[in-house]
Design an enzyme around this catalytic site. Structure first.
Site, PDB file in Angstrom:
ATOM      1  N   LYS A 177      72.238  42.138  18.895  1.00  0.00           N
ATOM      2  CA  LYS A 177      70.995  41.457  19.293  1.00  0.00           C
ATOM      3  C   LYS A 177      70.794  40.266  18.360  1.00  0.00           C
ATOM      4  O   LYS A 177      70.339  40.414  17.237  1.00  0.00           O
ATOM      5  CB  LYS A 177      69.810  42.432  19.186  1.00  0.00           C
ATOM      6  CG  LYS A 177      68.687  42.139  20.107  1.00  0.00           C
ATOM      7  CD  LYS A 177      67.595  41.197  19.754  1.00  0.00           C
ATOM      8  CE  LYS A 177      66.925  40.801  18.554  1.00  0.00           C
ATOM      9  NZ  LYS A 177      66.459  39.393  18.621  1.00  0.00           N
ATOM     10  N   GLY A 230      68.020  39.939   8.007  1.00  0.00           N
ATOM     11  CA  GLY A 230      66.773  39.257   8.338  1.00  0.00           C
ATOM     12  C   GLY A 230      65.802  39.382   7.180  1.00  0.00           C
ATOM     13  O   GLY A 230      66.208  39.587   6.034  1.00  0.00           O
ATOM     14  N   GLU A 233      60.498  41.937   5.274  1.00  0.00           N
ATOM     15  CA  GLU A 233      59.370  42.496   6.029  1.00  0.00           C
ATOM     16  C   GLU A 233      59.877  43.293   7.248  1.00  0.00           C
ATOM     17  O   GLU A 233      59.491  44.441   7.459  1.00  0.00           O
ATOM     18  CB  GLU A 233      58.524  41.305   6.476  1.00  0.00           C
ATOM     19  CG  GLU A 233      57.225  41.624   7.096  1.00  0.00           C
ATOM     20  CD  GLU A 233      56.621  40.352   7.730  1.00  0.00           C
ATOM     21  OE1 GLU A 233      57.126  39.235   7.504  1.00  0.00           O
ATOM     22  OE2 GLU A 233      55.650  40.513   8.484  1.00  0.00           O
ATOM     23  N   GLY A 235      62.965  44.297   7.699  1.00  0.00           N
ATOM     24  CA  GLY A 235      63.834  45.357   7.175  1.00  0.00           C
ATOM     25  C   GLY A 235      63.058  46.642   6.911  1.00  0.00           C
ATOM     26  O   GLY A 235      63.519  47.750   7.228  1.00  0.00           O
ATOM     27  N   GLU A 252      70.396  43.624   5.074  1.00  0.00           N
ATOM     28  CA  GLU A 252      70.599  42.419   4.261  1.00  0.00           C
ATOM     29  C   GLU A 252      69.345  41.590   4.422  1.00  0.00           C
ATOM     30  O   GLU A 252      69.118  41.025   5.490  1.00  0.00           O
ATOM     31  CB  GLU A 252      71.811  41.618   4.752  1.00  0.00           C
ATOM     32  CG  GLU A 252      73.122  42.361   4.748  1.00  0.00           C
ATOM     33  CD  GLU A 252      73.692  42.570   3.365  1.00  0.00           C
ATOM     34  OE1 GLU A 252      73.083  42.115   2.371  1.00  0.00           O
ATOM     35  OE2 GLU A 252      74.752  43.208   3.272  1.00  0.00           O
ATOM     36  N   CYS A 286      69.614  32.988   2.666  1.00  0.00           N
ATOM     37  CA  CYS A 286      69.032  34.119   1.945  1.00  0.00           C
ATOM     38  C   CYS A 286      69.430  34.118   0.470  1.00  0.00           C
ATOM     39  O   CYS A 286      68.654  34.518  -0.385  1.00  0.00           O
ATOM     40  CB  CYS A 286      69.461  35.415   2.599  1.00  0.00           C
ATOM     41  SG  CYS A 286      71.224  35.471   2.895  1.00  0.00           S
ATOM     42  N   GLU A 383      59.725  34.097  -0.802  1.00  0.00           N
ATOM     43  CA  GLU A 383      60.820  33.392  -0.146  1.00  0.00           C
ATOM     44  C   GLU A 383      60.244  32.331   0.791  1.00  0.00           C
ATOM     45  O   GLU A 383      59.529  32.652   1.732  1.00  0.00           O
ATOM     46  CB  GLU A 383      61.659  34.401   0.647  1.00  0.00           C
ATOM     47  CG  GLU A 383      62.913  33.792   1.200  1.00  0.00           C
ATOM     48  CD  GLU A 383      63.762  34.792   1.958  1.00  0.00           C
ATOM     49  OE1 GLU A 383      63.221  35.545   2.775  1.00  0.00           O
ATOM     50  OE2 GLU A 383      64.986  34.806   1.729  1.00  0.00           O
TER      51      GLU A 383
HETATM   52  P1  NAP Z   1      63.534  38.182  10.955  1.00  0.00           P
HETATM   53  O1  NAP Z   1      62.296  37.635  11.489  1.00  0.00           O
HETATM   54  O2  NAP Z   1      63.460  39.355  10.061  1.00  0.00           O
HETATM   55  O3  NAP Z   1      64.454  38.492  12.220  1.00  0.00           O
HETATM   56  C1  NAP Z   1      65.767  38.948  12.100  1.00  0.00           C
HETATM   57  C2  NAP Z   1      66.172  39.637  13.383  1.00  0.00           C
HETATM   58  O4  NAP Z   1      65.401  40.818  13.555  1.00  0.00           O
HETATM   59  C3  NAP Z   1      65.934  38.807  14.642  1.00  0.00           C
HETATM   60  O5  NAP Z   1      66.976  39.066  15.554  1.00  0.00           O
HETATM   61  C4  NAP Z   1      64.621  39.351  15.148  1.00  0.00           C
HETATM   62  O6  NAP Z   1      64.413  39.146  16.523  1.00  0.00           O
HETATM   63  C5  NAP Z   1      64.785  40.808  14.831  1.00  0.00           C
HETATM   64  N1  NAP Z   1      63.540  41.565  14.752  1.00  0.00           N
HETATM   65  C6  NAP Z   1      62.283  41.109  14.541  1.00  0.00           C
HETATM   66  N2  NAP Z   1      61.400  42.121  14.528  1.00  0.00           N
HETATM   67  C7  NAP Z   1      62.113  43.264  14.744  1.00  0.00           C
HETATM   68  C8  NAP Z   1      61.768  44.636  14.834  1.00  0.00           C
HETATM   69  N3  NAP Z   1      60.505  45.062  14.685  1.00  0.00           N
HETATM   70  N4  NAP Z   1      62.740  45.531  15.055  1.00  0.00           N
HETATM   71  C9  NAP Z   1      64.020  45.142  15.189  1.00  0.00           C
HETATM   72  N5  NAP Z   1      64.416  43.841  15.116  1.00  0.00           N
HETATM   73  C10 NAP Z   1      63.473  42.909  14.887  1.00  0.00           C
HETATM   74  O7  NAP Z   1      64.359  37.107  10.142  1.00  0.00           O
HETATM   75  P2  NAP Z   1      64.654  35.614  10.551  1.00  0.00           P
HETATM   76  O8  NAP Z   1      63.378  34.872  10.448  1.00  0.00           O
HETATM   77  O9  NAP Z   1      65.433  35.561  11.801  1.00  0.00           O
HETATM   78  O10 NAP Z   1      65.650  35.171   9.375  1.00  0.00           O
HETATM   79  C11 NAP Z   1      65.182  34.779   8.125  1.00  0.00           C
HETATM   80  C12 NAP Z   1      65.230  35.910   7.124  1.00  0.00           C
HETATM   81  O11 NAP Z   1      66.522  36.496   7.101  1.00  0.00           O
HETATM   82  C13 NAP Z   1      64.976  35.477   5.710  1.00  0.00           C
HETATM   83  O12 NAP Z   1      64.088  36.351   5.081  1.00  0.00           O
HETATM   84  C14 NAP Z   1      66.330  35.553   5.052  1.00  0.00           C
HETATM   85  O13 NAP Z   1      66.307  35.733   3.681  1.00  0.00           O
HETATM   86  C15 NAP Z   1      66.955  36.665   5.764  1.00  0.00           C
HETATM   87  N6  NAP Z   1      68.413  36.580   5.704  1.00  0.00           N
HETATM   88  C16 NAP Z   1      69.086  37.442   4.892  1.00  0.00           C
HETATM   89  C17 NAP Z   1      70.462  37.372   4.776  1.00  0.00           C
HETATM   90  C18 NAP Z   1      71.224  38.313   3.889  1.00  0.00           C
HETATM   91  O14 NAP Z   1      72.425  38.425   4.035  1.00  0.00           O
HETATM   92  N7  NAP Z   1      70.582  39.006   2.976  1.00  0.00           N
HETATM   93  C19 NAP Z   1      71.147  36.427   5.510  1.00  0.00           C
HETATM   94  C20 NAP Z   1      70.441  35.564   6.334  1.00  0.00           C
HETATM   95  C21 NAP Z   1      69.068  35.664   6.423  1.00  0.00           C
HETATM   96  P3  NAP Z   1      63.703  37.807  17.102  1.00  0.00           P
HETATM   97  O15 NAP Z   1      63.360  36.933  15.954  1.00  0.00           O
HETATM   98  O16 NAP Z   1      64.722  37.239  17.994  1.00  0.00           O
HETATM   99  O17 NAP Z   1      62.507  38.251  17.872  1.00  0.00           O
END
Ligand code: NAP
Ligand code: MG
Length: 496
Positions: A177, A230, A233, A235, A252, A286, A383
């Protein structure tokens, strides 16, 4: 206009209620494609397909070499379509073409590594205990089952591959997804995988809202494991929602990494390194070096050079090879980053350079550095996920380590120094998953990547990354030579 469909059980189909969402180019704010928006029912169908495929053994029972061959077919498809994938990634995510090109190359490279690992025998024989003295002990690495892989928008194709590679190499079936913001290359990947010998139902790719279909996959009892990248929060929400069948988790999450410049660092190189660490992909990384810790002994010269170099960066069309800085992902992120710039000023930090919107179209923000900042400020602890770096002065190596570790996160970080031994001493004391010395961002296919503290659980890459997608099974074989043997209830009794 291109319309992308869901990929479930080896078939492309519209979502149950025919809804779609638009893929938007953040540089132009124009719609580039329509993407199917899956319903909860669609997510259940994908979980069913992956479950049936796993239970049938079409993938997990294949000879290892065969799984490896099919994964290599996917690698070849990515390489053959690199140009198209790169351009789509630029249009869908606002990534500069330099970064997107590298992402596609590294995606193929990482999958190639796991295609080789798929053929490797990870099972081991170890010594064991037996009353008769004759026992054979086998450790088998078996697939976990059905894995839901949920990815963010900053490195769309790369994040998908980082998860698909180890999950499939280990023999699992999957539902991917991708983030709604950047679903296009994942949908293209579905088309490419469909052209290979991958059995039906092994890879399912569904697009739509995380709060709806992500939640369904995380709660679905047919899913055995969630691999997530992602925000911290989300996570945490996933960890709670995954509890009902005690799903295995790899998370992650976010970071606020310290990029430490010691007084003996090469100043020009570390200035370049600080820009790369903080502003690569507009700071939407990230592991980015968003807290720049600089020794007070070199502070003035460093800050001066940093300001001059940043001001020479080219902001503009991400499709242009000369562009260093593209747009941030969307309006919401743009507003959030601009709000953090406002917060930084209110907290009393001072802007060294940047701080403004750039251009009239697209979500562009100038690379921004705050100085005169404290590590306790929100701009140092939270962040921001945009082109904003907080520069903090330190006294000595102990002080640098103390500031670096004063964070809820622990994902990346770096030490810049002319003395490897000294840098290594500092690196060893950092509570974080990756530390670069005189470098930033570079990962190795063979070295684990992941977070301490609230940056995550588990590791990706290398053998550690593969093991995250396996269950370890111990089989103890006792040879029946001595039929009079006694079973071992224990023989060691403490003396009075
Ligand atoms: P996000 O809002 O946490 O979303 C990540 C993914 O999770 C998206 O596919 C999102 O879907 C999905 N999602 C949202 N709510 C969910 C739920 N309740 N249950 C299951 N899945 C859900 O993160 P983002 O804004 O896309 O990315 C930015 C974040 O990712 C930053 O905090 C960054 O640090 C982190 N990140 C971490 C790494 C690492 O390796 N540690 C790498 C890259 C990014 P939709 O958004 O499509 O609705
Ligand atoms: Mg987009």
């Amino acid at each position: 206009m291109e319309k992308y469909l869901l990929y479930i059980n080896g078939e492309f189909r519209e979502s149950g209620d025919k809804q779609t969402f638009s893929a938007v180019n953040p540089a132009t704010e124009e719609v580039i494609a329509e993407v199917s928006k899956a319903t909860v029912e669609d997510a259940r169908d994908a979980a069913d397909a992956a479950r049936n495929a796993f239970d049938s053994g079409v993938w997990s029972d294949l000879p290892r070499e065969e799984r490896s061959r099919i994964l290599k077919q996917v690698v070849d498809k990515i390489n053959e379509n690199a140009k198209r994938l790169t351009e789509l990634e630029v249009m869908d995510s606002g990534s500069t073409i330099k970064k997107a090109g590298e992402d596609v190359f590294l995606s193929a490279k990482s999958l190639n590594y796991y295609s080789k690992m798929a053929a490797a025998d990870l099972n081991e024989d170890v010594e064991g205990l037996s009353k008769a003295g004759v026992s054979k002990n086998i450790i088998r690495r078996e697939p976990i089952g059905v894995c839901a892989l949920i990815t963010p928008w900053n490195f769309p194709l790369k994040m998908a591959i980082w998860k698909l590679g180890p999950a499939l190499a280990a023999g699992n079936t999957v539902i991917l997804k991708p983030a709604m913001e950047t679903s296009v290359t994942a949908c293209e990947l579905a088309r490419l995988i469909n052209e290979t010998d991958m059995p039906k139902g092994v890879v399912n790719i569904i697009t739509g809202a995380g709060s709806v279909i992500g939640t369904e996959l995380v709660k679905n009892l047919k899913v055995d494991k969630v691999g997530f990248t992602g925000s911290t929060e989300v996570g945490k929400i996933i960890m709670k929602n995954a509890a009902d069948n005690l799903k295995k988790l790899t998370l992650e999450c976010g970071g606020k990494s310290a990029n430490i410049v010691l007084d003996d660092a090469d100043i020009d190189m570390s200035v370049d390194g600080a820009i790369y660490a903080g502003f690569y992909h507009q700071g939407q990384c990230c592991e980015g070096g968003t807290r720049l810790l600089v020794s007070e002994k070199i502070y003035d010269e460093f800050v001066d050079k940093l300001k001059n170099k940043i001001r020479k960066m080219t902001i503009g069309d991400p499709m242009d090879k000369k562009t260093d800085v593209g747009p941030v992902i969307n309006k919401k992120q743009f507003d959030s980053v601009m709000n953090y710039i406002k917060i930084g000023k209110e907290e009393g930090a001072e802007i060294l350079t940047g701080g403004n919107k750039a251009g009239d179209k697209g979500y562009y923000i100038e690379p921004t550095v705050f100085i005169n900042a404290g590590n306790n400020m929100r701009i140092s602890q939270e962040e921001i996920f945009g082109p904003v770096v907080t520069l903090i002065k330190f006294k000595d190596d102990d002080d640098a380590v103390k500031i670096a570790n004063d964070s809820i996160y622990g994902l990346g970080g770096a030490v810049w120094s002319g003395n490897d031994e000294r840098a290594l001493k500092v690196a060893n004391r950092l509570r974080t998953g990756t530390v670069w010395i005189n470098e930033y961002h570079l990962l190795s296919d063979r070295a684990p990547f992941g977070g301490y503290k609230q940056s995550g659980i588990g590791r990706e890459f290398g053998l550690d990354g593969l093991k995250e997608y396996t269950e370890a099974k111990h089989i103890h074989i006792d040879e029946i030579k001595d039929r009079t043997k006694k079973f071992w209830y224990g023989t060691v009794v403490p003396k009075d």
